[in-house]
Scaffold this active site. Structure first.
Site, PDB file in Angstrom:
ATOM      1  N   ARG A 105       1.863  14.419  13.645  1.00  0.00           N
ATOM      2  CA  ARG A 105       1.969  13.907  12.332  1.00  0.00           C
ATOM      3  C   ARG A 105       2.246  15.358  11.542  1.00  0.00           C
ATOM      4  NH1 ARG A 105      -0.800   8.798  10.134  1.00  0.00           N
ATOM      5  NH2 ARG A 105       1.305   8.497   9.070  1.00  0.00           N
ATOM      6  N   PRO A 106       3.355  16.497  11.958  1.00  0.00           N
ATOM      7  CA  PRO A 106       3.450  17.489  11.077  1.00  0.00           C
ATOM      8  C   PRO A 106       3.931  17.250   9.708  1.00  0.00           C
ATOM      9  CG  PRO A 106       5.360  17.188  12.720  1.00  0.00           C
ATOM     10  CD  PRO A 106       4.268  16.058  12.761  1.00  0.00           C
ATOM     11  N   ILE A 107       4.011  18.394   8.820  1.00  0.00           N
ATOM     12  CA  ILE A 107       4.341  18.100   7.392  1.00  0.00           C
ATOM     13  C   ILE A 107       5.792  19.219   7.241  1.00  0.00           C
ATOM     14  CG2 ILE A 107       2.515  17.121   6.684  1.00  0.00           C
ATOM     15  CD1 ILE A 107       1.841  19.789   5.381  1.00  0.00           C
ATOM     16  N   ASP A 108       6.468  19.582   8.563  1.00  0.00           N
ATOM     17  CA  ASP A 108       7.115  20.624   7.969  1.00  0.00           C
ATOM     18  C   ASP A 108       8.466  20.173   7.291  1.00  0.00           C
ATOM     19  OD1 ASP A 108       7.555  18.958  10.432  1.00  0.00           O
ATOM     20  OD2 ASP A 108       9.367  20.139  10.830  1.00  0.00           O
ATOM     21  N   GLN A 109       8.756  18.912   7.282  1.00  0.00           N
ATOM     22  CA  GLN A 109       9.927  18.576   6.533  1.00  0.00           C
ATOM     23  C   GLN A 109       9.548  18.535   5.111  1.00  0.00           C
ATOM     24  OE1 GLN A 109      13.053  18.322   7.852  1.00  0.00           O
ATOM     25  NE2 GLN A 109      11.750  19.144   9.602  1.00  0.00           N
ATOM     26  N   ASP A 150       4.568   0.310  11.886  1.00  0.00           N
ATOM     27  CA  ASP A 150       3.268  -0.105  11.271  1.00  0.00           C
ATOM     28  C   ASP A 150       3.120  -1.585  11.847  1.00  0.00           C
ATOM     29  OD1 ASP A 150       2.842   2.372  10.318  1.00  0.00           O
ATOM     30  OD2 ASP A 150       2.886   1.645   8.205  1.00  0.00           O
ATOM     31  N   ARG A 202      -8.832   0.102   5.107  1.00  0.00           N
ATOM     32  CA  ARG A 202      -7.881   1.195   4.441  1.00  0.00           C
ATOM     33  C   ARG A 202      -6.462   0.488   3.945  1.00  0.00           C
ATOM     34  NH1 ARG A 202      -7.080   6.153   7.966  1.00  0.00           N
ATOM     35  NH2 ARG A 202      -5.399   6.058   6.435  1.00  0.00           N
ATOM     36  N   LYS A 254       0.854  -1.119   0.155  1.00  0.00           N
ATOM     37  CA  LYS A 254      -0.001   0.058  -0.131  1.00  0.00           C
ATOM     38  C   LYS A 254       0.675   1.392  -0.074  1.00  0.00           C
ATOM     39  CE  LYS A 254      -1.754   1.492   4.176  1.00  0.00           C
ATOM     40  NZ  LYS A 254      -1.438   3.003   4.287  1.00  0.00           N
ATOM     41  N   ASN A 255       1.992   1.336   0.832  1.00  0.00           N
ATOM     42  CA  ASN A 255       2.732   2.567   1.061  1.00  0.00           C
ATOM     43  C   ASN A 255       3.666   2.680  -0.237  1.00  0.00           C
ATOM     44  OD1 ASN A 255       1.379   3.138   3.311  1.00  0.00           O
ATOM     45  ND2 ASN A 255       2.947   2.674   4.633  1.00  0.00           N
ATOM     46  N   ARG A 265      -3.552   9.967   4.451  1.00  0.00           N
ATOM     47  CA  ARG A 265      -2.562  10.411   4.849  1.00  0.00           C
ATOM     48  C   ARG A 265      -1.613  10.748   3.640  1.00  0.00           C
ATOM     49  NH1 ARG A 265      -0.512  13.647   8.447  1.00  0.00           N
ATOM     50  NH2 ARG A 265       1.754  13.677   8.444  1.00  0.00           N
ATOM     51  N   CYS A 291      -4.256   8.150  10.294  1.00  0.00           N
ATOM     52  CA  CYS A 291      -4.266   7.629  11.249  1.00  0.00           C
ATOM     53  C   CYS A 291      -4.092   8.517  12.586  1.00  0.00           C
ATOM     54  CB  CYS A 291      -3.598   6.234  11.418  1.00  0.00           C
ATOM     55  SG  CYS A 291      -4.385   4.745  10.508  1.00  0.00           S
TER      56      CYS A 291
END
Ligand code: UD1
Length: 428
Positions: free
Chosen positions: A122-126, A305, A397, A22-23, A93, A117
């Site tokens: 879960r920031p997205i700063d990077q 996971d 999912r 999936k990922n 996500r 999830c």
């Protein structure tokens, strides 16, 4: 709300086939936007997150045709919109991959802030740091992330955390940028390598994926490609645990044993027999499960996971085990549900102290996220009596027909689709 009903106690036996990852599938599908052509992608898992991403891409103007089971022809030749306003996209996500691929294609992207999830902030700063380094202006307004540039330009980017999503997004924005981009401290998961291989098969020049440094030479244009997605490490690991937790004997087929090393090593430490073949692993039991300690880390460490599934297994091992979460900050919500089934788990900070019990007992429990849902099903397979797992939508999912695969191994498990169906089946 759909539920799974499990009557535990059967030792699972037989063979189970693993789907595509999936990922890896999610970013590879999003990456097709980087070219104006047709790509054929094989081994796509038919899970809910993939469906949501495909629906969002169809709304953007992409044409998708299923040519064979698990094979999609993705046509990105038409004009593609920059704004993702598909309602369901916030549920996943991986929506953030559309930011990188649309930015690479159109120099502009607007995508709702990602969901997924609840396992931490879960920031997205990077991701943002990477896009900005490549010359994009990034703003967050009204729940949307907006990224825009005149032209993407190569850069040197050091990721403060080895983020899977940020590594892939920076690769997306860099493959068509002018010049030579370097990503330091990238994530090294197998799906990072898979995505890089796909980008290279589209004509990109990405080197070093899977190592501590990724080097990308920007190219003028990418073309469509034919590609087969790698097997799902986490689905494979989940069925390995299903064998162990029921004291069964299961061969998990269509996997890459190298990707399973951290999981296999921990199972072996618990006294479980793990036999590796070219593309399969047999898991069986000869002695009682021993305790062990696990810490989740970015690849090649133990995958976060798999944390809930292994915790379910440790719940019935002899002695006390410690599970430490080293990737996300809040990934133990489900332990309360396992405790409802008779487990003895105490969470302190980012560790769970698991005192093994001789037996779990069936109860009505609720999945709090995707992998937590899988862990509750595993616990139900081992428990005495009946377990009902609510919120199966989380499990769908990321797992293809989980109950069918378990049933084929001998499990007594079925899905209840509605209240009416439930009444007919006389379930409490
Ligand atoms: C992906 C996977 C998820 C898996 C995780 C780690 C998908 C769709 N999801 O999630 O299943 O559990 O990798 O293997 O592929 N972080 C930051 N800033 C950022 C990005 C991340 O601080 O900009 C932190 C996160 O909070 C977390 C850590 O980095 O603590 C790792 O997160 P990341 O690898 O980015 O996970 P995801 O891409 O969200």
């Amino acid at each position: 709300m759909e539920k799974l009903v499990i009557r535990g106690g059967t030792k699972l036996k037989g063979t189970v086939i693993v789907e595509g990852a999936k990922n890896a599938a999610l970013p590879i599908i999003a990456a097709t936007l980087l070219c104006k052509s047709i790509s054929i992608i094989e081994n796509i898992p038919e899970v809910e997150d993939v469906r949501v991403l495909l629906d969002a891409m169809i709304e953007l103007g992409v044409k998708v045709k299923k040519t064979k089971p698990n094979t999609l022809e993705i046509d990105t030749r038409s004009i593609i919109k920059n704004i993702v306003d598909y309602e369901d996209i916030t549920r996943i996500r991986a929506s953030y991959y559309l930011l990188g691929s649309l930015l690479g294609r159109n120099n502009e992207a607007q995508v709702p802030l990602p969901g997924g999830c609840s396992i931490g902030t879960r920031p997205i700063d990077q991701h943002i740091k990477g896009f900005e380094a490549l010359g994009a202006k990034v703003n967050i307004e009204h729940g949307m992330i907006k990224a825009k540039t005149k032209k993407l330009k190569a850069s040197n980017i050091y990721l403060d955390v080895a983020s899977v999503g940020a590594t892939i997004n920076v690769m997306f924005a860099a493959v068509l940028a002018e010049g030579h981009t370097v990503i330091e401290n990238p994530a090294k998961e197998p799906h990072i390598v898979d995505v890089a291989n796909f980008l290279n098969s589209m004509g990109a020049d990405v080197k070093g994926a899977g190592t501590d440094i990724i080097k990308i030479n920007g190219v003028k244009e990418l073309h469509g490609a034919e590609y087969m997605i790698i097997p799902d490490q986490i689905e494979a690991g989940t069925y390995m645990i299903a064998a162990a937790i029921t004291g069964g004997d299961v061969t998990v087929e269509n996997l890459i044993p190298k990707h399973m090393e951290a999981i296999s090593a921990k199972l072996k430490e618990m006294g479980i027999l793990v036999e590796e073949f070219d593309e399969s692993i047999r898991v069986h039991i000869k002695e009682p499960l021993k305790n062990t300690h696990v810490k989740t880390l970015p690849y090649p460490g133990f995958p976060t996971d798999m944390q809930p599934q292994v915790t379910a297994l440790l719940a019935i091992a002899d002695g006390t085990s410690i599970m430490t979460e080293g990737v996300f900050e809040n990934r133990f919500l489900y332990t309360d549900e396992l405790n409802r089934m008779g487990a003895n788990i105490k969470v302190e900070g980012n560790s769970a102290i698991i005192t093994g019990v001789s037996r779990l007992s069936g109860a009505e429990v609720t999945a709090t996220d995707l992998r937590a849902g899988a862990a509750l099903v595993l616990a139900g397979l081992a428990a005495e009596g009946e377990t009902i797992v609510n919120h199966v939508d989380y499990i769908d999912r990321g797992y293809v027909r989980m109950e069918d695969k378990l049933k084929a191994l001998g499990a007594d498990i079925f899905r209840v689709r509605s209240e009416a169906h439930q009444a007919k089946l006389h379930i409490v």
